[in-house]
Design an enzyme around this catalytic site. Structure first.
Site, PDB file in Angstrom:
ATOM      1  CB  VAL A 213       3.035  -3.371  -3.207  1.00  0.00           C
ATOM      2  CG1 VAL A 213       2.478  -3.923  -4.304  1.00  0.00           C
ATOM      3  CG2 VAL A 213       4.511  -2.876  -3.356  1.00  0.00           C
ATOM      4  CG  HIS A 214      -2.605  -2.135  -0.108  1.00  0.00           C
ATOM      5  ND1 HIS A 214      -2.500  -0.961  -0.592  1.00  0.00           N
ATOM      6  CD2 HIS A 214      -4.127  -2.041  -0.163  1.00  0.00           C
ATOM      7  CE1 HIS A 214      -3.777  -0.088  -0.843  1.00  0.00           C
ATOM      8  NE2 HIS A 214      -4.762  -1.029  -0.395  1.00  0.00           N
ATOM      9  NE  ARG A 215      -5.383  -0.210  -4.818  1.00  0.00           N
ATOM     10  CZ  ARG A 215      -6.197   0.408  -3.954  1.00  0.00           C
ATOM     11  NH1 ARG A 215      -7.194  -0.464  -3.518  1.00  0.00           N
ATOM     12  NH2 ARG A 215      -6.225   1.752  -3.471  1.00  0.00           N
TER      13      ARG A 215
END
Ligand code: UD1
Length: 362
Positions: A213-215
């Site tokens: 998860v990086h958005r």
């Protein structure tokens, strides 16, 4: 002979540039590699250069973090300075993907009338809330040579009035998976994962899912993060989560289900090893959706839309958004159709090098 200046700055760009750099070298096209410094932690940057055989960058702008305006502006000013000092020796500026480094580089070069080469052109999510979408649209407008991963990208460009210089070459990440998967297997070492909070490295046992998860739309919204973790916990095995630095400040407020294990960011070969062993990928990354597909793994994308629409065919990739119930349901749905090759033949970088040679008459 004049040189291509390649500007990279973020993790996925190191992977893409590594295969294209090889192809340029093999084709006898001189290249100067420059690092914007957007990603600066060793685990996000240096380790990739070592593993992928990317030459040390000739220059690092050390732009670091900051607001979008500050980061983009810092890279813009530094790129302009560099290009002014090497104007007579520069054939073109090459940029990848959709980061702030991509747009800043393209803007600096275009204003100095230096041709811009954009690898991974024409990609669209049609969601202007994503900074990446703005970076893509503008970079494509400024580019002279636009390399698309599939016909979809070329169609998006046509719809925006761009047809000159557009080439469908396949995706350079496909090349990277082809080349480096072999290397990862050859290494033959058991994958050792390092827990985020220190502690002894561990190996995989039993069915595994990979979570990333990086958005900002996910990482910066505690309700979305909680929903993702709650849904992912439904996987009947261990879920390995290599944590992107963007999550660090907010981890303490999250309840981590017992089957989710937080680990340090992975070098590329280790990521490929983990993917090869995983049964499922849960991600909001663009690149991982494709990497999962090439390794024939089911993928669940915790976004509302994807740029890689072809992967949705037959349920190989499912869009759930950050929604626990939708995630739970998707975990129970295996792909429905046989796997088909997508995004080129794994030799996109050779096609790119050949087109550059012909275009500039080298
Ligand atoms: C950027 C790109 C995204 C790409 C991603 C790959 C933009 C707008 N986004 O997102 O398209 O998919 O890289 O990872 O360009 N940080 C560190 N150490 C690092 C790098 C970042 O601590 O080495 C921290 C920064 O302080 C910042 C956060 O992580 O708070 C985000 O970094 P940033 O480069 O702004 O964007 P990414 O989320 O990495």
């Amino acid at each position: 002979m004049k040189e291509i200046i390649t500007l990279v700055g973020a993790r996925p760009q190191f992977v893409k540039a590594s295969v294209v750099s090889r192809a340029l070298r093999d084709a006898g096209i001189p290249e100067v590699l420059v690092h914007s410094g957007q990603h600066y932690d060793a685990a996000m940057s240096a380790v990739f250069f070592e593993e992928l055989g990317l030459p040390e960058p000739a220059l690092n702008f050390e732009a670091g973090s900051g607001s979008h305006g500050a980061q983009t502006a810092a890279i813009l000013a530094k790129t302009e300075e560099l290009l002014l000092s090497r104007r007579d020796r520069t054939l073109a500026l090459m940029v990848y993907g959709d980061t702030n480094s991509t747009l800043a580089g393209a803007l600096a070069a275009a204003k100095l009338h230096i041709p811009v080469i954009h690898v991974e052109a024409g990609l669209r999510s049609f969601n202007r809330q994503m900074p990446e979408e703005i970076n893509r649209v503008l970079t494509d407008q400024l580019s002279s040579l636009l390399f698309c991963s599939s016909e979809t990208g070329a169609a998006h460009l046509r719809a925006e009035g761009i047809s000159a210089g557009v080439h469908i070459t396949g995706d350079v990440m496909h090349d990277a998976v082809r080349i480096f998967s072999g290397l990862a297997t050859e290494k033959g070492e058991a994958l050792r994962l390092v827990p985020l909070n220190g502690g002894a490295p561990f190996t995989l046992s039993g069915p595994t899912a990979l979570l990333t998860v990086h958005r900002p739309s996910n990482t910066d919204d505690p309700a979305n993060m909680a929903a993702i973790l709650e849904g992912a916990a439904d996987f009947s095995g261990e879920v390995i989560w290599p944590v992107h630095p963007r999550n660090h400040d907010r981890l303490s407020g999250l309840r981590i289900p017992p089957n989710i294990r937080l680990v340090k960011p992975l070098p590329y070969l280790s990521l490929l090893q983990l993917l090869a062993q995983a049964a499922l990928v849960l991600t909001d990354s663009g690149g991982l959706q494709k990497e999962a597909y090439w390794l024939k793994k089911a993928c669940i994308t915790m976004r509302r839309e994807t740029e890689w629409v072809e992967t949705l065919e037959g349920g190989w990739n499912q869009l759930t958004g950050p929604d626990a119930a939708a995630l739970r349901q998707a975990i129970g749905n295996p792909p429905r159709t046989p796997w088909q090759p997508l995004y080129g033949d794994g030799y996109a970088s050779q096609h790119i090098a050949a087109i550059i040679k012909a275009h500039f008459g080298l």
